[in-house]
Design an enzyme around this catalytic site. Structure first.
Site, mmCIF file in Angstrom:
data_model
loop_
_atom_site.group_PDB
_atom_site.id
_atom_site.type_symbol
_atom_site.label_atom_id
_atom_site.label_comp_id
_atom_site.label_asym_id
_atom_site.label_seq_id
_atom_site.Cartn_x
_atom_site.Cartn_y
_atom_site.Cartn_z
ATOM 1 N N TYR A 211 -33.357 -3.914 -4.449
ATOM 2 C CA TYR A 211 -34.873 -4.180 -3.702
ATOM 3 C C TYR A 211 -35.703 -3.832 -4.783
ATOM 4 O O TYR A 211 -36.312 -2.995 -4.584
ATOM 5 C CB TYR A 211 -34.104 -3.384 -2.337
ATOM 6 C CG TYR A 211 -33.898 -3.668 -1.789
ATOM 7 C CD1 TYR A 211 -34.002 -4.432 -0.227
ATOM 8 C CD2 TYR A 211 -32.016 -3.487 -1.920
ATOM 9 C CE1 TYR A 211 -33.054 -5.186 0.670
ATOM 10 C CE2 TYR A 211 -31.322 -4.491 -0.538
ATOM 11 C CZ TYR A 211 -31.524 -4.745 0.213
ATOM 12 O OH TYR A 211 -31.044 -5.308 1.193
ATOM 13 N N HIS A 405 -28.135 -11.400 10.614
ATOM 14 C CA HIS A 405 -28.628 -11.195 9.970
ATOM 15 C C HIS A 405 -27.313 -9.788 9.773
ATOM 16 O O HIS A 405 -27.065 -9.180 10.061
ATOM 17 C CB HIS A 405 -29.508 -10.051 9.118
ATOM 18 C CG HIS A 405 -28.999 -10.001 7.591
ATOM 19 N ND1 HIS A 405 -29.389 -10.678 6.226
ATOM 20 C CD2 HIS A 405 -29.923 -8.847 7.232
ATOM 21 C CE1 HIS A 405 -29.292 -10.107 6.281
ATOM 22 N NE2 HIS A 405 -29.385 -8.563 5.872
#
Length: 593
Positions: A211, A405
């Site tokens: 990330y 998601h």
């Protein structure tokens, strides 16, 4: 014969001659106007066009073969369970087309009820192409067919070398996920809009999941503008393969500092290439909390409804943004350099309505743990009635778009909507969820959320593919999330997710004491006592714990229907409403019977 009839006949003859000329010369034709078009392969050998007209879908296929053409809709993207139509033009020039279904990776079986309708078929020999036009009811009420809805349809396709239906070869088949039934996309000429593009060039970290956060200065605007579309730019194969999703946040400086004074030194334009979001000690991640856009693998350009825009430029100073990109690198490749970019299209011509985005679902932590060898394990996250009652104005909010998601273990998702003890129609759902096809989907009908309503995101997972290993909540694609991002108006401040208590969760596995360590993408839980199960939490649930049938039943019941903590300012207990009247979608087939 009248002059009008003579003119009509003349035009008809010209049209017939034009069609013959096109076929003879091998020119590509499109007699009908189709609202949708997709290349199902990467080489343009299989083009699909379609329209949905009332309760029927009409297709046109332009396929690179003079043999048979296969088209199907599958629950998993494979032959198993697929509803298949095979058609073409025989050696004698006659058209053929039949309805099949498949029970496995083998020759499909002819349906007892023929529901696919071949409308037209012809070949263009010079281009080695077959053109098919065919149709089918969205729901045939035939158990051997696949009902087509607003959720994901996994299309499978195949090209035969001849008209004999046999194995087509690995290079002549494929699958692609689509929304066959969807809201009309508003027309928008982006060339007339201002464009702000954020581009991040990076040598991808050689770890499984990264990330990566970067900071960017937005445009300086003299007055309020509206963003009316977002697009994602993945200019290379590497960016397409390794960019899993990204989230764009707005940032606000602390104290009495201006945004420029505080954030400018961290920006990508000033040479700060970014850092790992969860372990950085350099970047001011905590100052960027408001989401303005999110994109996930398979997503397409998002265009707002004609009356709706997302506001920017409301202050005289430039807005600063943080972009969080999830890079997926399961092969641990080194030295892979590529660009990931996004474009915001905006205009000073304001629309009547300001939009906002809302995250629902369950927090990402280890209390979301899917046991091993489960094919339909359910997890839920709630937005409690107390949260909506406190955050919403009396008229509530209107939801117009949704993005569900989850990760690789996700199989089904739905966002349930409760008003008191009555369940209203689901806000969004996907019974064929595809990790590689996640859309900011404009809803077919807007939905109104009122103060006191509850929303619950329910996710169904399969851990079978992990071959005896569990799946835990986390940010890696091999871990799991359960979230729904909703676009709504008018703009407000509702934030609403929940979590199952981690201490209670660990106690269920016999954990007495533990500590945590921040990893590159997740918080790791390390068990201290009892010493018999000491070590990493994942090792406990993967190898040390005995998942008995009795434990599994109690565990599933508690995670689905037990108390959770809803986060909306203060922590509040929440669960599904008690004794609610469940929403059941209309069974069109039962009505027909």
């Amino acid at each position: 014969m009248s002059k009008l009839e003579n003119l009509y006949n003349m035009l008809a003859k010209i049209g017939t001659l034009f069609l013959i000329l096109q076929i003879c010369t091998g020119a590509s034709i499109k007699q009908h106007i189709y609202a949708n078009e997709e290349a199902l392969d990467g080489e343009g050998r299989y083009l699909l066009r379609w329209n949905v007209v009332e309760d029927r879908v009409e297709f046109e296929v332009e396929a690179g073969t003079l043999g048979f053409v296969g088209f199907g809709i599958s629950p998993s993207g494979t032959m198993t369970g697929a509803d298949i139509f095979i058609a073409g033009v025989g050696a004698d020039g006659s058209a053929y087309g039949q309805d099949f279904h498949a029970t496995g990776e083998t020759t499909p079986i002819l349906d007892t009820q023929q529901d696919w309708r071949l409308l037209e078929a012809y070949e263009m020999a010079a281009q080695n192409k077959t053109i098919l036009k065919f149709s089918r009811l969205l729901n045939t009420c035939d158990e051997q067919d696949f009902a087509i809805g607003n959720d994901t349809s996994r299309i499978i396709w195949a090209l035969g070398a001849t008209d004999t239906i046999s194995y087509h070869g690995a290079s002549n088949r494929g699958t692609k996920s689509l929304n066959l039934v969807h809201a009309d996309t508003p027309e928008l000429d982006v060339s007339t809009m201002q464009n702000f593009t954020i581009a991040v060039n990076i040598t991808m970290p050689a770890i499984d999941t990264s990330y990566w956060c970067t900071f960017h200065k937005g445009p300086t605007l003299a007055s309020k503008n509206h963003i009316v579309a977002f697009d994602t730019l993945l200019p290379s194969l590497e960016s397409f393969q390794h960019t899993h999703h990204f989230v764009v946040y707005t940032c606000k400086a602390p104290g009495n500092q201006t945004d420029e004074e505080y954030f400018d030194r961290f920006t990508y334009a000033n040479g700060v290439i970014g850092d790992h979001c969860f372990t950085t000690e350099e970047l001011p991640i905590a100052q960027c909390q408001s989401v303005i856009y999110t994109w996930a693998k398979g997503g397409k350009m998002m265009i707002f409804p004609e009356q709706v825009g997302f506001p920017i430029g409301e202050s005289p100073n430039a807005q600063y943004y943080m972009v969080e990109i999830h890079y997926d690198n399961p092969q641990l490749l080194e030295g892979v350099f590529f660009e990931t970019a996004l474009a915001m299209y905006y205009t000073p011509e304001l629309r009547p309505i300001d939009a906002a985005i809302l995250a629902l679902g369950q927090y990402v932590d280890i209390s979301l743990t899917v046991p091993p060898n489960q094919d339909a394990f359910k997890v839920v996250g709630h937005c409690s009635p107390e949260c909506t009652r406190e955050a919403l104005e009396p008229e509530g909010i209107t939801v117009f778009a949704s993005m569900l998601h989850s990760h690789k273990s996700g199989r089904k998702m739905r966002t349930r909507h409760f008003r008191g003890n009555i369940e209203l129609p689901w806000i969004d759902f996907d019974n064929q969820y595809d990790f590689d096809f996640q859309q900011n989907k404009i809803l077919l009908e807007t939905r109104q959320i009122l103060p006191g309503d509850q929303m619950s995101v329910e996710c169904t997972y399969s851990s079978i593919w992990r071959r005896g290993e569990p799946v835990i909540g986390g940010h890696s694609t091999y871990e799991e999330m359960c979230q729904n991002l909703l676009w709504y108006y008018p703009r407000g401040g509702l934030g609403c997710m929940s979590r199952y208590d981690v201490d209670t969760h660990l106690a269920d596995f016999g954990v007495e004491t533990y500590h945590t360590v921040q990893g590159a993408s997740n918080l790791r839980y390390i068990i201290d006592t009892p010493t018999s199960i000491a070590g990493d939490y994942y090792d406990l649930v993967a190898t040390k714990f005995n998942w008995t049938e009795d434990f599994l039943r109690a565990y599933q019941e508690e995670r689905l229907n037990g108390d959770q903590q809803s986060h909306c300012g203060a922590l509040r207990p929440t669960r599904y409403p008690t004794n609610f009247v469940e929403y059941v979608p209309v069974d069109e087939c039962a009505i027909k019977k």
